[in-house]
Design a protein around this motif. Structure first.
Motif, PDB file in Angstrom:
ATOM      1  N   SER A  51      18.593  16.633  10.877  1.00 35.65           N
ATOM      2  CA  SER A  51      19.758  16.525  11.273  1.00 35.65           C
ATOM      3  C   SER A  51      21.433  17.321  11.246  1.00 35.65           C
ATOM      4  CB  SER A  51      20.503  15.121  10.768  1.00 35.65           C
ATOM      5  OG  SER A  51      19.320  13.724  11.262  1.00 35.65           O
ATOM      6  N   GLU A  52      20.987  18.579  11.751  1.00 31.30           N
ATOM      7  CA  GLU A  52      22.108  19.749  11.805  1.00 31.30           C
ATOM      8  C   GLU A  52      22.288  20.531  10.801  1.00 31.30           C
ATOM      9  OE1 GLU A  52      24.906  18.854  14.495  1.00 31.30           O
ATOM     10  OE2 GLU A  52      24.480  16.633  14.974  1.00 31.30           O
ATOM     11  N   THR A  53      20.992  19.592   9.727  1.00 30.21           N
ATOM     12  CA  THR A  53      22.375  20.770   7.835  1.00 30.21           C
ATOM     13  C   THR A  53      20.665  21.455   7.485  1.00 30.21           C
ATOM     14  OG1 THR A  53      23.380  18.646   7.817  1.00 30.21           O
ATOM     15  CG2 THR A  53      21.856  20.081   5.656  1.00 30.21           C
ATOM     16  N   GLN A  54      20.708  22.522   6.907  1.00 27.92           N
ATOM     17  CA  GLN A  54      20.184  23.191   6.674  1.00 27.92           C
ATOM     18  C   GLN A  54      19.461  22.636   5.216  1.00 27.92           C
ATOM     19  OE1 GLN A  54      19.562  27.564   4.356  1.00 27.92           O
ATOM     20  NE2 GLN A  54      19.078  28.037   6.273  1.00 27.92           N
ATOM     21  N   ARG A  55      17.897  22.052   5.573  1.00 29.11           N
ATOM     22  CA  ARG A  55      17.477  21.650   3.840  1.00 29.11           C
ATOM     23  C   ARG A  55      17.059  22.699   3.089  1.00 29.11           C
ATOM     24  NH1 ARG A  55      15.210  15.636   4.975  1.00 29.11           N
ATOM     25  NH2 ARG A  55      13.002  17.368   6.268  1.00 29.11           N
ATOM     26  N   ASN A  56      16.434  23.533   3.664  1.00 26.51           N
ATOM     27  CA  ASN A  56      15.507  24.515   2.431  1.00 26.51           C
ATOM     28  C   ASN A  56      15.583  25.702   3.464  1.00 26.51           C
ATOM     29  OD1 ASN A  56      13.840  24.485   0.047  1.00 26.51           O
ATOM     30  ND2 ASN A  56      12.707  23.062   0.864  1.00 26.51           N
ATOM     31  N   LYS A  57      15.309  27.251   2.593  1.00 30.12           N
ATOM     32  CA  LYS A  57      15.751  28.239   3.165  1.00 30.12           C
ATOM     33  C   LYS A  57      14.488  29.116   2.020  1.00 30.12           C
ATOM     34  CE  LYS A  57      18.979  31.909   3.617  1.00 30.12           C
ATOM     35  NZ  LYS A  57      17.870  33.115   3.380  1.00 30.12           N
ATOM     36  N   GLY A  58      13.966  30.075   3.501  1.00 24.79           N
ATOM     37  CA  GLY A  58      12.897  31.215   2.277  1.00 24.79           C
ATOM     38  C   GLY A  58      13.861  31.627   1.941  1.00 24.79           C
ATOM     39  N   ASN A  59      12.539  32.820   1.716  1.00 25.70           N
ATOM     40  CA  ASN A  59      12.793  34.464   0.520  1.00 25.70           C
ATOM     41  C   ASN A  59      13.269  34.975   1.838  1.00 25.70           C
ATOM     42  OD1 ASN A  59      13.697  36.061  -1.265  1.00 25.70           O
ATOM     43  ND2 ASN A  59      11.965  36.252  -2.352  1.00 25.70           N
ATOM     44  N   PHE A  60      14.171  35.014   2.562  1.00 28.09           N
ATOM     45  CA  PHE A  60      14.055  36.334   3.815  1.00 28.09           C
ATOM     46  C   PHE A  60      15.425  36.255   3.846  1.00 28.09           C
ATOM     47  CE2 PHE A  60      11.097  36.397   6.609  1.00 28.09           C
ATOM     48  CZ  PHE A  60      10.085  35.678   6.232  1.00 28.09           C
ATOM     49  N   PRO A  61      16.535  38.309   3.776  1.00 29.23           N
ATOM     50  CA  PRO A  61      17.598  38.105   3.931  1.00 29.23           C
ATOM     51  C   PRO A  61      18.427  37.530   5.287  1.00 29.23           C
ATOM     52  CG  PRO A  61      16.053  39.590   4.841  1.00 29.23           C
ATOM     53  CD  PRO A  61      15.113  38.838   4.826  1.00 29.23           C
ATOM     54  N   GLY A  62      19.499  37.870   4.126  1.00 25.42           N
ATOM     55  CA  GLY A  62      21.058  36.766   4.618  1.00 25.42           C
ATOM     56  C   GLY A  62      20.973  37.607   6.014  1.00 25.42           C
TER      57      GLY A  62
ATOM     58  N   ASN B  92       1.969  19.862   1.826  1.00 22.92           N
ATOM     59  CA  ASN B  92       3.562  19.768   1.571  1.00 22.92           C
ATOM     60  C   ASN B  92       3.859  19.384   0.440  1.00 22.92           C
ATOM     61  OD1 ASN B  92       5.889  18.763   2.159  1.00 22.92           O
ATOM     62  ND2 ASN B  92       5.649  19.195   4.792  1.00 22.92           N
ATOM     63  N   ARG B  93       4.230  19.604  -0.226  1.00 25.11           N
ATOM     64  CA  ARG B  93       4.507  19.416  -1.664  1.00 25.11           C
ATOM     65  C   ARG B  93       5.514  17.379  -1.710  1.00 25.11           C
ATOM     66  NH1 ARG B  93       8.023  24.316  -4.673  1.00 25.11           N
ATOM     67  NH2 ARG B  93       5.904  25.334  -5.083  1.00 25.11           N
ATOM     68  N   GLY B  94       6.015  16.662  -0.559  1.00 31.51           N
ATOM     69  CA  GLY B  94       5.978  15.685  -0.691  1.00 31.51           C
ATOM     70  C   GLY B  94       7.438  15.432  -0.708  1.00 31.51           C
ATOM     71  N   ASN B  95       8.468  16.075  -0.871  1.00 34.21           N
ATOM     72  CA  ASN B  95      10.079  15.549  -1.209  1.00 34.21           C
ATOM     73  C   ASN B  95      10.522  15.485  -0.366  1.00 34.21           C
ATOM     74  OD1 ASN B  95       9.722  18.259  -0.540  1.00 34.21           O
ATOM     75  ND2 ASN B  95      10.111  19.370  -1.979  1.00 34.21           N
ATOM     76  N   ASN B  96       9.541  15.386   1.121  1.00 35.42           N
ATOM     77  CA  ASN B  96      10.883  14.653   2.115  1.00 35.42           C
ATOM     78  C   ASN B  96      11.182  16.347   2.623  1.00 35.42           C
ATOM     79  OD1 ASN B  96      10.820  12.276   2.217  1.00 35.42           O
ATOM     80  ND2 ASN B  96      12.783  11.916   1.029  1.00 35.42           N
ATOM     81  N   PHE B  97      10.988  17.616   1.712  1.00 40.19           N
ATOM     82  CA  PHE B  97      11.022  18.537   3.026  1.00 40.19           C
ATOM     83  C   PHE B  97      10.085  19.018   3.743  1.00 40.19           C
ATOM     84  CE2 PHE B  97      14.924  18.364   1.277  1.00 40.19           C
ATOM     85  CZ  PHE B  97      15.996  18.736  -0.488  1.00 40.19           C
ATOM     86  N   ASN B  98      10.141  18.986   4.964  1.00 36.52           N
ATOM     87  CA  ASN B  98       8.981  19.436   5.947  1.00 36.52           C
ATOM     88  C   ASN B  98       8.669  21.283   5.370  1.00 36.52           C
ATOM     89  OD1 ASN B  98       9.405  16.967   6.578  1.00 36.52           O
ATOM     90  ND2 ASN B  98      10.538  16.925   8.552  1.00 36.52           N
ATOM     91  N   LYS B  99       8.806  21.435   4.435  1.00 36.82           N
ATOM     92  CA  LYS B  99       8.764  23.136   3.603  1.00 36.82           C
ATOM     93  C   LYS B  99       7.425  22.889   3.712  1.00 36.82           C
ATOM     94  CE  LYS B  99       9.234  26.623   0.767  1.00 36.82           C
ATOM     95  NZ  LYS B  99      10.120  27.330  -0.376  1.00 36.82           N
ATOM     96  N   PHE B 100       6.072  23.551   4.395  1.00 36.58           N
ATOM     97  CA  PHE B 100       4.723  23.731   4.303  1.00 36.58           C
ATOM     98  C   PHE B 100       4.198  25.196   3.630  1.00 36.58           C
ATOM     99  CE2 PHE B 100       3.876  19.990   6.079  1.00 36.58           C
ATOM    100  CZ  PHE B 100       4.431  19.268   7.218  1.00 36.58           C
ATOM    101  N   TYR B 101       3.742  24.679   2.875  1.00 31.48           N
ATOM    102  CA  TYR B 101       2.836  26.571   2.342  1.00 31.48           C
ATOM    103  C   TYR B 101       1.602  26.055   3.149  1.00 31.48           C
ATOM    104  CZ  TYR B 101       6.643  26.027  -1.323  1.00 31.48           C
ATOM    105  OH  TYR B 101       7.839  24.916  -1.867  1.00 31.48           O
ATOM    106  N   PHE B 102       1.587  28.052   3.560  1.00 32.90           N
ATOM    107  CA  PHE B 102       0.169  27.705   4.277  1.00 32.90           C
ATOM    108  C   PHE B 102      -0.523  29.098   3.382  1.00 32.90           C
ATOM    109  CE2 PHE B 102       0.430  26.082   8.977  1.00 32.90           C
ATOM    110  CZ  PHE B 102       1.651  26.043   8.318  1.00 32.90           C
ATOM    111  N   GLY B 103      -2.029  28.979   3.228  1.00 32.59           N
ATOM    112  CA  GLY B 103      -3.192  30.126   2.618  1.00 32.59           C
ATOM    113  C   GLY B 103      -2.751  31.652   4.088  1.00 32.59           C
ATOM    114  N   SER B 104      -3.391  31.881   3.146  1.00 32.12           N
ATOM    115  CA  SER B 104      -3.967  33.592   4.364  1.00 32.12           C
ATOM    116  C   SER B 104      -4.036  32.789   5.226  1.00 32.12           C
ATOM    117  CB  SER B 104      -4.199  34.367   3.808  1.00 32.12           C
ATOM    118  OG  SER B 104      -4.975  34.456   3.021  1.00 32.12           O
ATOM    119  N   GLY B 105      -5.021  32.164   5.084  1.00 34.89           N
ATOM    120  CA  GLY B 105      -6.387  31.764   6.370  1.00 34.89           C
ATOM    121  C   GLY B 105      -7.556  32.271   6.324  1.00 34.89           C
ATOM    122  N   THR B 106      -8.429  31.440   6.765  1.00 37.90           N
ATOM    123  CA  THR B 106     -10.354  32.711   6.878  1.00 37.90           C
ATOM    124  C   THR B 106     -10.794  32.269   8.170  1.00 37.90           C
ATOM    125  OG1 THR B 106     -10.819  30.699   4.620  1.00 37.90           O
ATOM    126  CG2 THR B 106     -12.342  31.421   6.592  1.00 37.90           C
TER     127      THR B 106
END
Lengths: 112, 112
Positions: A51-62, B92-106
């Protein structure tokens, strides 16, 4: 039901330039996440918009930024491109509960 | 320690055999678990999701979840050459943030 649409599919850019990628989620999905995929690092989370808001951010540069519009379409911008930014950029669309993520076809970015 | 760990393979099985793919995750609070299939040069495609302990079957695919052991697996019965792809485990940790953690794949190779 249309899937996730990413444009463009392929891009070739020169170091130092900037690039904007676009993602249209599945109709009704308000969450859009962006991932970078490289052979060495796998799928890495960039950020998530809801909904137009950044909720989470990974570890990437600005240099990596994004935004989401009122129709849930999202854009991702990378400024001052580096060779290491060459990757497949994937957008994922999720429903509000985040139970599943569906990926677009990706944008293959090559920085030369 | 990585959030999601997978053996990179390749895992080679003959056509018609059962392929067994495994994944472990580090966050005990994780609630949603997914398997994606990715063909070379393509984007990940969701093939299975599982949310509670036990088995979930869908056609030739069975996902198994053991939260106590923090372990997820995917069984592919009657493996076909068309199943040859990289299989990604996602959490997904299920905290309502749609941040998925991926393995490197097989990487799975099904030999005719």
């Amino acid at each position: 039901k249309a899937g996730v649409t990413q444009t463009p599919r392929y891009l070739i850019k020169t170091r130092g330039q900037q690039v904007t990628l676009s993602c249209s989620p599945i109709s009704g999905h308000r969450s859009v996440s962006w991932y970078q995929q490289t052979p060495g690092q796998g799928l890495q989370f960039l950020f998530e918009y809801f909904s137009e808001t950044q909720r989470n951010k990974g570890n990437f540069p600005g240099r990596f930024s994004g935004r989401q519009f009122s129709n849930s379409r999202s854009e991702m911008n990378v400024s001052t491109l580096e060779l290491g930014d060459s990757a497949l950029y994937l957008c994922a669309s999720s429903g509000d509960r985040g139970l599943e993520a569906f990926f677009g076809q990706g944008t293959r970015l090559t920085v030369v | 320690q990585k959030e999601v760990e997978q053996n990179s393979g390749p895992l080679s099985v003959p056509e018609g055999a059962i392929a067994s793919l495994n994944c472990t995750y580090s966050d005990r609070g994780s609630q949603s678990f997914f398997w994606y299939r990715q063909y070379s040069g393509k984007s990940p495609e969701l093939i299975m999701s599982i949310y509670s302990n036990g088995d979930k079957e869908d056609g030739r695919f069975t996902a198994q979840l053991n939260k106590a052991s923090q372990y997820v697996s995917l069984l592919i019965r009657d493996s076909q050459p068309s199943d040859s792809a990289t299989y990604l485990c996602a959490v997904n940790r299920g905290n309502n943030f749609n941040k998925f953690y991926f393995g490197s794949g097989t990487k799975l190779n099904v030999k005719p």
